[in-house]
Design a protein around this motif. Structure first.
Motif, PDB file in Angstrom:
ATOM      1  N   ILE A 222       0.857  -1.189   0.000  1.00  0.00           N
ATOM      2  CA  ILE A 222       0.000   0.000   0.000  1.00  0.00           C
ATOM      3  C   ILE A 222       0.888   1.232   0.000  1.00  0.00           C
ATOM      4  N   GLY A 223       0.380   2.323  -0.512  1.00  0.00           N
ATOM      5  CA  GLY A 223       1.170   3.549  -0.575  1.00  0.00           C
ATOM      6  C   GLY A 223       0.277   4.748  -0.828  1.00  0.00           C
ATOM      7  N   LYS A 227      -5.984   6.800   3.741  1.00  0.00           N
ATOM      8  CA  LYS A 227      -6.973   7.357   4.681  1.00  0.00           C
ATOM      9  C   LYS A 227      -7.262   6.389   5.824  1.00  0.00           C
ATOM     10  N   ARG A 228      -7.400   5.121   5.471  1.00  0.00           N
ATOM     11  CA  ARG A 228      -7.751   4.127   6.488  1.00  0.00           C
ATOM     12  C   ARG A 228      -7.283   2.757   6.023  1.00  0.00           C
ATOM     13  N   ILE A 229      -6.692   2.009   6.920  1.00  0.00           N
ATOM     14  CA  ILE A 229      -6.280   0.635   6.602  1.00  0.00           C
ATOM     15  C   ILE A 229      -7.495  -0.263   6.763  1.00  0.00           C
ATOM     16  N   ASP A 253      -1.636   4.677  12.953  1.00  0.00           N
ATOM     17  CA  ASP A 253      -1.881   4.841  14.393  1.00  0.00           C
ATOM     18  C   ASP A 253      -3.219   4.234  14.795  1.00  0.00           C
ATOM     19  N   GLN A 254      -4.251   4.548  14.060  1.00  0.00           N
ATOM     20  CA  GLN A 254      -5.580   4.069  14.428  1.00  0.00           C
ATOM     21  C   GLN A 254      -5.721   2.560  14.198  1.00  0.00           C
ATOM     22  N   PRO A 443     -14.981  13.657   8.576  1.00  0.00           N
ATOM     23  CA  PRO A 443     -16.015  13.260   9.557  1.00  0.00           C
ATOM     24  C   PRO A 443     -16.047  11.761   9.819  1.00  0.00           C
ATOM     25  N   GLU A 444     -15.769  10.950   8.801  1.00  0.00           N
ATOM     26  CA  GLU A 444     -15.782   9.501   9.011  1.00  0.00           C
ATOM     27  C   GLU A 444     -14.684   9.085   9.986  1.00  0.00           C
ATOM     28  N   LEU A 445     -13.528   9.714   9.857  1.00  0.00           N
ATOM     29  CA  LEU A 445     -12.433   9.378  10.765  1.00  0.00           C
ATOM     30  C   LEU A 445     -12.707   9.896  12.171  1.00  0.00           C
ATOM     31  N   VAL A 446     -13.323  11.081  12.232  1.00  0.00           N
ATOM     32  CA  VAL A 446     -13.654  11.644  13.550  1.00  0.00           C
ATOM     33  C   VAL A 446     -14.608  10.710  14.301  1.00  0.00           C
TER      34      VAL A 446
END
Length: 649
Positions: A222-223, A227-229, A253-254, A443-446
């Motif tokens: 991935i590279g 935004k999100r794994i 991190d998340q 907003p989705e990540l929040v």
């Protein structure tokens, strides 16, 4: 008219009662055994120091989470029981498998086979890949392995239960069960700045370590701005990543905060992928470091970016110039770690003997962090942190060796980190970078932000990325023709495999060994040997001295080949001395063996006879107590008969 009891009647009753007591005792004995075998079969009391026969909570969790049945086929040849070194271990393996089947609530079906040569069972064992070990020159082999299958025909095996892996018996079986409970390859998301998947220097062929890992894992590169794994990712593999955007760092991190596992190679100085050659006269451009410093720091992991570990004990030898001459000397930053620097109690590194590293850093736990660290690779006490500037761009091995001063500190180069951790983004996700019109956080990540980990994180951090390159651990530069000189590839796969398991599986560690040495016996044996060996050496020395004197006398015959009477008498006396000394020597050797045999016999008597003797003593005491009580009752009965005149009312 009431009939009076007689002495003959009392005697008959006592004999009858004795016979009935014996019969009842036999019946009771058999009943207790039958009931205990059926009712208390699963009950156990583990009194071993390391709780060898107690299944851990991790294994219980794995068994409780089984969603589909797993079939375990245990193959053990009869010849295994004829080998003392394997017989006891085979019994333990079978008991452990029985325990697994008992705890799985019917989800594990255990089948046991005794394969004979040219039998159907042998064909099945060979078909699964169970290893046949030759035991005779006639080609006879034995089998001692395990094959597991699930409802989708996935297979996993333990080719042979080697006693050297007894400490990891539970881990090996639990891993097999876990793999079968989760069909399909483990998905690994990889971010790497090193050409591990396609090296231009090798015509874009992958490194060998990567090729080996691909056989077992679904590695997805991935590279970009991540935004999100995705949730179908089981683990992230970070190999010296550089230039990570804040959004990508947040995604990593998340993922870890959500419980995802991470294998991280964070190197303070990479040598296998140098920066482009600078022009003469231009300043030196050091290699770019990794971009994980902020993440590791927030999680509580120390990774020194400015120093590398130099180890006098593990240093590799290289050619260098000294005073204009070419010499071979130790180069402290290049390490070849042996068994003393490899954790033999962790399942990841237990079987490894040699790991090569290039300019490796050190890792640790930050003060105040909630993590705990298990060192996997570490230096000796003859080590020192070297300034990274001393090894670039043109290091001088002689000068580095001259300036070396041992710190006396063991430094961790690779470690496993577990425990609660804080997010590197406590205030929420960074501003989005993919939309010019919306610069605030996504907003989705929040909505799913985590400021701390969901429970314990699981990460392995290695302070060296060069170790994955072929030229570091293989002779011949890599490729199919190269020969491994270290086990870096095995370590890479072991770490991935261990992290791929569940948290319960990762938590399993090596257990103790059931074969425990008799340390007290060994100590007594050594004392006995010390006592007699000195006398033995003295006698042997006397014999050698006497033989030398005889030889000397025989050489002084001045070529006459006839010894004088005095010489013959002297030689005869000396030979008698030799015979006497040899007799004394035999007595000493016999006394040494006799002392050891007496010790063994005493221990056997104590171990084998103590419990039966104790039971016999208790039985004798009970017998006499009952006899006294019975005698008092007879005397009391006779007294009552004498008072009533022999009449019963």
């Amino acid at each position: 008219m009431t009939q009076q009891p007689t002495n003959a009647g009392l005697k008959l009753d006592r004999n009858t009662m004795t016979v009935l007591s014996i019969v009842l005792a036999i019946v009771l004995f058999l009943a207790v055994n039958i009931i205990s075998n059926s009712v208390f079969k699963s009950a156990q009391l583990d009194l071993t120091e390391d709780a060898l026969f107690t299944v851990t909570d991790g294994t219980r969790d794995i068994l409780a989470s089984l969603n589909e049945p797993v079939t375990l086929k245990f193959y053990r040849s009869e010849q295994v029981q004829q080998i003392p070194a394997l017989a006891a271990y085979a019994t333990r393996v079978e008991e452990v498998l029985d325990r697994y089947a008992g705890l799985a609530d019917g989800k594990i079906k255990l089948e046991k086979f005794v394969p004979e040569q040219f039998s159907v069972e042998e064909d099945q064992a060979v078909g699964f890949g169970i290893q046949g070990v030759p035991i005779s020159s006639a080609g006879e082999v034995m089998y001692f392995g395990l094959a597991g299958t699930n409802s989708t025909d996935d297979e996993d095996i333990i080719p042979f239960f080697t006693p050297s892996r007894e400490a990891f018996l539970e881990y090996d079986i639990s891993k097999l069960v876990f793999n079968l409970s989760k069909p399909g390859k483990t998905v690994v998301a990889m971010i790497s700045s090193l050409p591990i998947a396609a090296d231009q220097a090798r015509r874009f062929a992958p490194w060998v370590a990567y090729e080996q890992a691909q056989q077992f894992f679904d590695i997805r590169i991935i590279g970009g701005n991540i935004k999100r794994i995705s949730d179908d990712t089981d683990m992230v593999l970070l190999i010296q990543p550089t230039n990570l955007s804040p959004t990508t760092q947040y995604a990593i991190d998340q993922f870890v905060m959500r419980g995802g596992k991470a294998l991280i190679f964070a190197d303070p100085h990479v040598e296998v992928n140098p920066p482009p050659q600078t022009q003469p006269g231009q300043p030196y451009t050091p290699p770019t470091g990794h971009a994980l410093g902020a993440l590791l720091d927030a999680w509580g992991i120390e990774a020194d970016p400015d120093g590398v570990v130099g180890d006098r004990i593990a240093a590799q030898r290289v050619a260098a110039l000294s005073g204009g001459r070419r010499v071979v000397t130790e180069y402290l930053p290049w390490l070849s770690l042996g068994p003393i620097s490899i954790n033999r109690d962790d399942v990841v590194t237990q079987d490894l003997e040699r790991i090569n590293l290039i300019a490796a850093g050190r890792v640790g736990v930050k003060e105040g962090a909630g993590l705990s660290m298990t060192p996997l690779l570490f230096s000796s006490e003859q080590s020192q942190v070297l300034d990274i500037e001393a090894i670039r761009p043109n290091p001088n091995p002689i000068q580095i060796l001259t300036d070396f001063k041992a710190s006396g500190e063991v430094m961790t180069i690779a470690g496993r980190f577990t425990g609660p951790a804080q997010s590197a983004f406590p205030d929420g996700p960074p501003d989005r970078e993919d939309d010019r019109n919306a610069t605030g956080p996504d907003p989705e990540l929040v909505a799913e932000h985590r400021s701390k980990s969901d429970g314990s994180i699981n990460a392995i951090v290695v302070a060296d990325a060069d170790m994955l390159a072929d030229q570091i651990w293989m002779q011949g530069g890599g490729g199919n023709q190269a020969v491994p000189v270290a086990q870096n590839g095995d370590l890479f796969v072991n770490m991935l495999e261990n992290l791929a398991g569940s948290a319960s599986l990762i938590g399993l560690r090596g257990r103790g060994l059931s074969a425990r040495p008799f340390t007290l016996v060994d100590e007594i044996r050594r004392d006995a040997e010390l006592q007699f060996r000195s006398k033995e050496r003295e006698l042997l020395q006397n014999i050698e001295t006497t033989q030398a004197r005889i030889a000397e006398l025989q050489r002084t015959d001045e070529g006459q080949f006839i010894l004088s009477a005095d010489q013959q008498k002297a030689i005869s006396d000396l030979r008698r001395d030799i015979v006497r000394s040899r007799a004394d020597l035999r007595e000493v050797q016999h006394a040494l063996q006799q002392d050891i045999d007496d010790l063994d016999a005493t221990l056997k008597v104590v171990n084998i006879g103590a419990i039966p003797l104790l039971i016999a003593l208790v039985a004798i005491v009970l017998f006499f107590l009952r006899r006294q009580r019975f005698g008092r009752r007879i005397r009391s009965t006779r007294g009552e008969l004498a008072v009533t005149g022999g009449r019963a009312s």
